[in-house]
Design a protein around this motif. Structure first.
Motif, PDB file in Angstrom:
ATOM      1  N   PRO A 181      38.119  37.290  44.117  1.00 16.84           N
ATOM      2  CA  PRO A 181      38.665  38.458  43.420  1.00 16.84           C
ATOM      3  C   PRO A 181      38.098  39.782  43.931  1.00 16.84           C
ATOM      4  O   PRO A 181      36.956  39.848  44.393  1.00 16.84           O
ATOM      5  N   ILE A 182      38.934  40.830  43.828  1.00 15.86           N
ATOM      6  CA  ILE A 182      38.538  42.152  44.343  1.00 15.86           C
ATOM      7  C   ILE A 182      38.351  43.177  43.225  1.00 15.86           C
ATOM      8  O   ILE A 182      38.193  44.358  43.491  1.00 15.86           O
ATOM      9  N   ASN A 183      38.380  42.707  41.958  1.00 14.12           N
ATOM     10  CA  ASN A 183      38.092  43.629  40.855  1.00 14.12           C
ATOM     11  C   ASN A 183      37.379  42.872  39.728  1.00 14.12           C
ATOM     12  O   ASN A 183      37.265  41.642  39.752  1.00 14.12           O
ATOM     13  N   VAL A 184      36.872  43.612  38.760  1.00 15.83           N
ATOM     14  CA  VAL A 184      36.072  43.051  37.671  1.00 15.83           C
ATOM     15  C   VAL A 184      36.902  42.085  36.833  1.00 15.83           C
ATOM     16  O   VAL A 184      36.437  40.993  36.461  1.00 15.83           O
ATOM     17  N   TYR A 185      38.136  42.475  36.526  1.00 16.96           N
ATOM     18  CA  TYR A 185      39.023  41.615  35.741  1.00 16.96           C
ATOM     19  C   TYR A 185      39.205  40.265  36.435  1.00 16.96           C
ATOM     20  O   TYR A 185      39.037  39.198  35.828  1.00 16.96           O
ATOM     21  N   GLY A 186      39.556  40.295  37.719  1.00 22.59           N
ATOM     22  CA  GLY A 186      39.764  39.069  38.476  1.00 22.59           C
ATOM     23  C   GLY A 186      38.514  38.202  38.527  1.00 22.59           C
ATOM     24  O   GLY A 186      38.579  36.980  38.395  1.00 22.59           O
ATOM     25  N   SER A 187      37.365  38.845  38.684  1.00 28.45           N
ATOM     26  CA  SER A 187      36.093  38.121  38.728  1.00 28.45           C
ATOM     27  C   SER A 187      35.802  37.443  37.397  1.00 28.45           C
ATOM     28  O   SER A 187      35.343  36.287  37.358  1.00 28.45           O
ATOM     29  N   SER A 188      36.090  38.134  36.288  1.00 26.34           N
ATOM     30  CA  SER A 188      35.848  37.553  34.960  1.00 26.34           C
ATOM     31  C   SER A 188      36.767  36.357  34.704  1.00 26.34           C
ATOM     32  O   SER A 188      36.360  35.357  34.108  1.00 26.34           O
ATOM     33  N   LYS A 189      37.995  36.446  35.180  1.00 30.40           N
ATOM     34  CA  LYS A 189      38.941  35.335  35.011  1.00 30.40           C
ATOM     35  C   LYS A 189      38.544  34.144  35.898  1.00 30.40           C
ATOM     36  O   LYS A 189      38.699  32.988  35.500  1.00 30.40           O
ATOM     37  N   GLN A 190      38.030  34.436  37.079  1.00 32.33           N
ATOM     38  CA  GLN A 190      37.519  33.380  37.956  1.00 32.33           C
ATOM     39  C   GLN A 190      36.374  32.631  37.272  1.00 32.33           C
ATOM     40  O   GLN A 190      36.319  31.393  37.285  1.00 32.33           O
ATOM     41  N   LYS A 191      35.460  33.391  36.655  1.00 32.46           N
ATOM     42  CA  LYS A 191      34.328  32.759  35.958  1.00 32.46           C
ATOM     43  C   LYS A 191      34.814  31.921  34.773  1.00 32.46           C
ATOM     44  O   LYS A 191      34.235  30.874  34.479  1.00 32.46           O
ATOM     45  N   GLY A 192      35.867  32.362  34.108  1.00 30.78           N
ATOM     46  CA  GLY A 192      36.450  31.590  33.017  1.00 30.78           C
ATOM     47  C   GLY A 192      36.988  30.262  33.512  1.00 30.78           C
ATOM     48  O   GLY A 192      36.755  29.209  32.899  1.00 30.78           O
ATOM     49  N   GLU A 193      37.710  30.295  34.637  1.00 26.71           N
ATOM     50  CA  GLU A 193      38.210  29.058  35.239  1.00 26.71           C
ATOM     51  C   GLU A 193      37.061  28.112  35.579  1.00 26.71           C
ATOM     52  O   GLU A 193      37.112  26.914  35.284  1.00 26.71           O
ATOM     53  N   GLN A 194      36.032  28.661  36.209  1.00 28.30           N
ATOM     54  CA  GLN A 194      34.891  27.844  36.633  1.00 28.30           C
ATOM     55  C   GLN A 194      34.182  27.213  35.428  1.00 28.30           C
ATOM     56  O   GLN A 194      33.762  26.051  35.486  1.00 28.30           O
ATOM     57  N   ALA A 195      34.090  27.975  34.333  1.00 23.91           N
ATOM     58  CA  ALA A 195      33.444  27.457  33.118  1.00 23.91           C
ATOM     59  C   ALA A 195      34.209  26.258  32.565  1.00 23.91           C
ATOM     60  O   ALA A 195      33.600  25.278  32.107  1.00 23.91           O
TER      61      ALA A 195
END
Length: 282
Positions: A122-136
């Motif tokens: 991801p290239i923004n904070v929103y995308g990064s937070s959603k990536q972490k949600g998927e990983q969790a």
């Protein structure tokens, strides 16, 4: 089946309330931020314990992409930590979970439709937070389906389609970005797919991509909106650089939907067809 749906007041949550009427045999519990504040992950367990659902659909998210750049803690609480809490509860209680994610987990520098196995970056904070949600969710071991979607709009809430109609009604000329490519998603169509999967005897946990069929740019999407509404407004194509925003956007986020179609025998409408249906409801 008792189904708990988060994000009751969002675009997707409201469309899920419409589609839920097709499933009178189920008990639906729709919770918004008042009933289940996702910025307080500690409270999530008590809400889930109270309702004790058989199935969870997480349609809630912090989606203010530009504000997320300055609201890092809140974004992480809602899109990551709250999701981790839900997934952990689902695993402990052997409850299935459908979670809605985003094309923003990708960098956006591809030139071919993105498959589920594509590396996220991801290239923004929103995308990064959603990536972490998927990983969790994946790390929790929960029996979960993650659906990445893109460019969501609905008759409910604020979105690109309704904003364009308002601006084109007020102005003689508007400018729209022409170099970001993807496919819109009518939230009603996504809601139909989510409840189809929830009731499918072909349930298969994992990550899936869903948007409407076809390929377009924001500029061509705006042209289509104008034409469907028969509005008289000039639309000028501009580049991403001509419209700077706090958060970077992926240049290319066209999703490959082969996996979801093959796994769940789903037919996906073209984005232009769904746009006409949605505008007709306004």
């Amino acid at each position: 089946m008792k189904i708990l749906v988060t994000g009751a007041n969002g675009q997707l949550g409201q469309e899920l309330q419409v589609v839920a009427k097709h499933y009178p045999q189920d008990v639906f519990i729709f919770v918004g931020r008042d009933e289940m504040p996702l910025n307080h992950p500690a409270q999530i367990n008590s809400v889930l314990d109270h309702h004790n659902p058989d199935f969870i659909i997480n349609a809630a998210a912090y989606t203010a992409v530009d504000k997320a750049e300055s609201e890092l803690e809140l974004t992480d609480l809602v899109n990551h930590q709250a999701v981790a809490s839900m997934a952990k509860w689902a695993k402990q209680h052997s409850v299935q979970l459908i979670h809605v994610s985003t094309d923003y987990v990708f960098q956006g520098d591809s030139s071919t439709p993105l498959t589920e196995s594509e590396e996220t970056n991801p290239i923004n904070v929103y995308g990064s937070s959603k990536q972490k949600g998927e990983q969790a969710i994946l790390q929790s071991g929960a029996d979960a389906v993650i659906i990445r979607t893109a460019w969501v709009y609905s008759t409910y809430g604020a979105n690109f389609v309704k904003t364009m109609i308002r601006l084109m009604t007020e102005r003689d000329e508007i400018s729209v970005i022409s170099d970001q490519i993807g496919s819109p998603t009518y939230a009603y169509d996504l809601a139909m797919v989510i409840l189809t999967i929830a009731h499918s005897d072909k349930w298969n946990a994992g990550i899936y991509h869903y948007s409407n069929e076809g390929k377009t740019s924001w500029y061509d999407f705006a042209i289509a909106i104008r034409d469907v509404r028969s509005l008289d407004c000039r639309i000028k194509p501009i580049s991403t650089e001509q419209y700077p925003t706090p958060a970077k956007r992926p240049r290319y986020s066209l999703l490959d939907k082969t996996k979801i179609k093959d796994t769940f025998a789903i037919e996906i409408p073209n984005w232009e067809e769904s746009l006409r249906l949605m505008v007709g409801k306004l």
